[in-house]
Design an enzyme around this catalytic site. Structure first.
Site, PDB file in Angstrom:
ATOM      1  N   HIS A   1       0.773  -1.307   0.026  1.00  0.00           N
ATOM      2  CA  HIS A   1       0.115  -0.033  -0.021  1.00  0.00           C
ATOM      3  C   HIS A   1       0.833   1.175  -0.064  1.00  0.00           C
ATOM      4  O   HIS A   1       1.527   1.554   1.105  1.00  0.00           O
ATOM      5  CB  HIS A   1      -1.066   0.003   1.375  1.00  0.00           C
ATOM      6  CG  HIS A   1      -1.719  -1.317   1.396  1.00  0.00           C
ATOM      7  ND1 HIS A   1      -2.067  -1.680   2.465  1.00  0.00           N
ATOM      8  CD2 HIS A   1      -2.304  -2.045   0.203  1.00  0.00           C
ATOM      9  CE1 HIS A   1      -2.984  -2.715   2.207  1.00  0.00           C
ATOM     10  NE2 HIS A   1      -3.414  -2.760   0.942  1.00  0.00           N
TER      11      HIS A   1
ATOM     12  N   GLU B   1       1.439   4.062   2.547  1.00  0.00           N
ATOM     13  CA  GLU B   1       1.918   3.885   3.816  1.00  0.00           C
ATOM     14  C   GLU B   1       3.329   4.012   3.990  1.00  0.00           C
ATOM     15  O   GLU B   1       4.092   2.892   3.956  1.00  0.00           O
ATOM     16  CB  GLU B   1       1.366   2.202   4.123  1.00  0.00           C
ATOM     17  CG  GLU B   1      -0.130   2.357   4.282  1.00  0.00           C
ATOM     18  CD  GLU B   1      -0.817   0.777   4.183  1.00  0.00           C
ATOM     19  OE1 GLU B   1      -2.017   0.905   4.070  1.00  0.00           O
ATOM     20  OE2 GLU B   1      -0.065  -0.335   4.187  1.00  0.00           O
TER      21      GLU B   1
ATOM     22  N   HIS C   1       3.645  -2.360   7.020  1.00  0.00           N
ATOM     23  CA  HIS C   1       2.268  -1.733   6.474  1.00  0.00           C
ATOM     24  C   HIS C   1       1.981  -0.501   7.658  1.00  0.00           C
ATOM     25  O   HIS C   1       2.593  -0.402   8.726  1.00  0.00           O
ATOM     26  CB  HIS C   1       0.948  -2.441   6.662  1.00  0.00           C
ATOM     27  CG  HIS C   1       0.744  -3.353   5.485  1.00  0.00           C
ATOM     28  ND1 HIS C   1      -0.071  -3.134   4.440  1.00  0.00           N
ATOM     29  CD2 HIS C   1       1.482  -4.569   5.189  1.00  0.00           C
ATOM     30  CE1 HIS C   1       0.030  -4.117   3.667  1.00  0.00           C
ATOM     31  NE2 HIS C   1       0.937  -4.894   4.054  1.00  0.00           N
TER      32      HIS C   1
ATOM     33  N   GLU D   1       1.826  -3.529  11.208  1.00  0.00           N
ATOM     34  CA  GLU D   1       1.131  -2.268  11.064  1.00  0.00           C
ATOM     35  C   GLU D   1       1.740  -1.251  12.126  1.00  0.00           C
ATOM     36  O   GLU D   1       1.931  -1.505  13.261  1.00  0.00           O
ATOM     37  CB  GLU D   1      -0.359  -2.823  11.481  1.00  0.00           C
ATOM     38  CG  GLU D   1      -0.936  -3.683  10.564  1.00  0.00           C
ATOM     39  CD  GLU D   1      -1.501  -2.892   9.231  1.00  0.00           C
ATOM     40  OE1 GLU D   1      -1.156  -1.630   9.007  1.00  0.00           O
ATOM     41  OE2 GLU D   1      -1.878  -3.757   8.602  1.00  0.00           O
TER      42      GLU D   1
HETATM   43 ZN   LIG Z   1      -1.288  -1.583   4.231  1.00  0.00          ZN
END
Ligand SMILES: [Zn+2]
Length: 379
Positions: free
Chosen positions: A174, A177, A267, A343
């Site tokens: 992504h 990010e 991420h 994350e």
């Molecule tokens: Zn992500």
């Protein structure tokens, strides 16, 4: 008064101007990804507002991809594009307003501290200066950019290549990010530090495969979540194609060639103000052995870095309910190995907040360096 001007004509630039009449009421809309509906990432410069009380109103914030991401969030800004700080920000459920008094004639705003394609190339080049690093181009994206891979190991070690653990680290599936590539930068700096004992042992025992930017086109286009074809790469791992998701196709092909003993996928999370990991417990192939490795990894990481925690996260996925199109689930199932999605917050770590910067590039780098300790513990 100097005329106000907004520009997005640079790497990852993205915003739509609605009104620039009044510095106290600058109106913008967050733009959608170039070929998909996700609207969340923004990055633009404002010129001509030095010393003025500026209000930037993001009119469509409440209709963005993750409106909850604006609750407790503060916009990131910089005068010199090197030092990024947080500005006073409010969100009323519809409009997000950022208030700042620019010190100079040009100020930059972004969703998070950016990580440009030039920085990416600098990162590859500086890593390649190490004798332990081989740089490889796996193929090309739809816009023609290189899919760059760093292969890292101590070739002098007495452990044979076949016996070495194959460790993968991928980031920025992504592209908005950006903290994920800051994480990789910190990881590489420590891994390639010849004075670091943990790194020396890891390089003797492992072959690392690192993809610092899984989505170069999305990154340069200023997308939050998708590539040039509008594909969310972290939903492509079961059946990637060269037409829609060459980034995943090429990396997956390489993984199948090298094998994988452990994989980390970095991420950022819009909502939760914490660092956490997501495992593969919902996979049909999840075993008590993998669960043990997960626990050792998390316990060691928490003990060595207070920015990592295991209390606040997405919760456990029910057995057999894993989404097999995610990188972590596909890798863990395919190779019967430990795989984590990491994350980091767009906001801050609520347990160790920093009023000036929030969660930042520098803090993501420190977290990336700290992950070597849990890696050593499980390997
Ligand atoms: Zn992500």
């Amino acid at each position: 008064m100097t005329q106000l001007h907004i520009s997005t004509q640079f790497d990852s630039g993205a915003i739509e101007v609605v009104s620039l009449e009044d510095p106290r009421n600058i109106q913008v809309n967050i733009r959608k990804d170039s070929a998909a509906g996700f609207a969340q990432w923004f990055h633009f410069s404002l010129q001509g507002a030095a010393g003025l009380a500026v209000n930037v109103k993001f009119l469509n914030a409440g209709a963005s991809a993750y409106p909850k991401g604006w609750e407790g969030y503060r916009v990131v800004a910089s005068h010199d594009r090197q030092h990024w700080f947080r500005v006073d920000t409010t969100f009323d459920g519809h409009v997000m307003t950022a208030r700042v008094k620019p010190e100079t004639q040009c100020i930059y705003f972004a969703y998070f501290e950016p990580y440009s394609w030039e920085q990416h190339l600098d990162l590859l080049a500086s890593a390649a200066a190490s004798p332990h690093v081989t740089q490889e181009c796996l193929g090309h994206t739809l816009d023609g950019r290189d899919m760059g891979l760093l292969r890292i190991t101590d070739a002098q070690s007495s452990i044979s290549l076949a016996e070495k653990k194959k460790v993968w680290l991928i980031a920025r599936q992504h592209p908005g990010e950006t903290m994920a590539e800051w994480f990789v930068e910190g990881f590489l700096e420590r891994l390639l530090d010849p004075d670091d004992a943990v790194s020396r042992v890891l390089l003797q025992r492992c072959v690392f495969h690192v993809v610092p930017n899984m989505n170069p086109d999305g990154a340069v286009r200023g997308n939050l979540r998708t590539n040039a074809a509008g594909a969310n790469l972290n939903r492509e791992w079961l059946e990637p194609s060269m037409e829609k998701s060459p980034e995943v196709f090429l990396v997956r092909q390489k993984m199948l060639a090298t094998g994988v003993d452990l994989c980390l996928d970095a991420h950022g999370d819009e909502g939760l103000p914490y660092n956490f990991v997501v495992g593969s417990e919902g996979n049909p192939g999840y075993t008590p052995h993998v669960a043990d490795l997960e626990n050792t990894f998390k316990t060691t990481w928490m003990a060595s870095c207070p920015d990592f925690q295991d209390e606040f996260n997405y919760g456990r996925t029910e057995a057999g309910k894993a989404n097999p199109t995610l990188a972590t689930n596909w890798v863990a199932q395919q190779f019967a190995c430990l795989a984590f999605t990491i994350e980091m917050p767009f906001k801050d770590n609520a347990q160790l907040p920093d009023a000036a910067t929030g969660w930042s590039g520098a803090r993501s780098k420190k977290l990336g360096a700290s992950v070597l300790q849990p890696l050593l513990a499980v390997l």
